[in-house]
Design an enzyme around this catalytic site. Structure first.
Site, short mmCIF file in Angstrom:
data_model
loop_
_atom_site.label_atom_id
_atom_site.label_comp_id
_atom_site.label_asym_id
_atom_site.label_seq_id
_atom_site.Cartn_x
_atom_site.Cartn_y
_atom_site.Cartn_z
N ARG A 146 111.80 45.74 -76.55
CA ARG A 146 112.72 46.68 -75.91
C ARG A 146 111.94 47.70 -75.08
NH1 ARG A 146 111.55 51.28 -78.20
NH2 ARG A 146 111.10 51.40 -80.43
N GLY A 147 112.67 48.42 -74.23
CA GLY A 147 112.06 49.53 -73.52
C GLY A 147 111.83 50.71 -74.46
N LEU A 187 121.23 50.81 -79.40
CA LEU A 187 121.21 52.23 -79.74
C LEU A 187 121.16 52.41 -81.25
CD1 LEU A 187 124.33 53.19 -80.82
CD2 LEU A 187 124.84 52.48 -78.48
N ALA A 188 120.70 53.60 -81.64
CA ALA A 188 120.63 53.97 -83.05
C ALA A 188 121.07 55.42 -83.19
CB ALA A 188 119.21 53.81 -83.59
N CYS A 204 109.84 58.48 -79.96
CA CYS A 204 110.17 58.24 -78.56
C CYS A 204 109.16 58.87 -77.60
CB CYS A 204 111.58 58.72 -78.22
SG CYS A 204 112.84 58.00 -79.29
#
Length: 243
Positions: free
Chosen positions: A77-78, A169-170, A186
């Protein structure tokens, strides 16, 4: 009539198993064997490193985190490093972007809106912050430590291959926030994390919030939701946690 999206509540699924399942389902979506899907689940404790992650984001070293009972895995993922664990709602939309204007940025903006509206319905005001990823509570943006300061409550990270999305998403609902303090979540220095339960002062009904999120997704993207069981898609039946 609005296009259909299959909503699948998968329970608690190890990250690697969910990763493999997404790949298989994405191939079937590309082949036109399935409509769009929205997988709702939880993960056992795991740090995932996105394509742009650096070793500095896990300052203790992978073996230290694994000794705490937290897996460390790479993913396609990004984004950068993040944490998943029990009590956090994870949503993986596996969709053909041609049905969303073939515009990944527009799709991400839509996911942000879905999160913000779901949180608002639960009683927490949230927003995005220019230049930063994810969704945040109200307050001053990082790196400030002055109160009230914005706290990150949700993350977004997608992968797009041949026009079909995986990952997603989370949202922190009831999960332990301590693991976020052991990393640079992040890649944002000075970030403060929060959860729905922290903001509201009581544990929340994760299954009910998952229903809210699915409903807001259908509304924002103008889709007709259709519930499916994991077994109907060739996935293992989940433990009875999310629902």
């Amino acid at each position: 009539m609005a296009d259909e999206i299959l909503v699948v509540r998968c329970g608690t699924v190890p990250y690697a198993d969910a990763f493999d399942a997404q790949r298989r389902l994405a191939e079937r979506r590309r082949a036109g064997e399935l409509p769009d899907l929205l997988l709702l689940l939880e993960h056992p404790p795991v740090y995932t490193r996105g394509r742009r992650s650096t070793p500095a984001e896990l300052p203790m070293g992978a073996s230290w985190y694994e000794a705490q009972g937290i897996e460390v895995l790479d993913t396609d993922r990004g984004g950068l490093v993040t944490y998943h664990g029990p009590g956090q709602l994870v949503a993986y939309p596996i969709v053909d972007l041609r049905g969303y204007g073939d515009d990944v940025l527009r799709f991400v903006r839509g996911l942000e809106r879905v999160i913000i509206e779901a949180l608002g319905e639960a009683g927490v005001s949230a927003r995005t912050i220019e230049g930063l990823t994810g969704v945040w509570t109200e307050g001053e943006a990082p790196p400030t430590v002055a109160e009230p300061r914005a706290r990150k409550i949700a993350s977004i990270g997608l992968h797009v291959s041949r026009g079909v999305t995986t990952h997603g998403l989370a949202i922190n609902v009831n999960n332990d926030l301590q693991p976020f303090e052991w990393v640079v979540p992040c890649g944002i220095e000075g970030v403060a994390m929060t959860s729905l339960s922290r903001e509201l002062g009581a544990e929340q009904d994760l299954a009910a919030f998952a229903e809210t999120l699915a409903a807001r997704y259908a509304e924002v993207f103008e889709r007709t939701p259709a519930r499916r069981e994991p077994g109907e898609l060739g996935l293992e039946q989940p433990p009875a946690r999310l629902g």
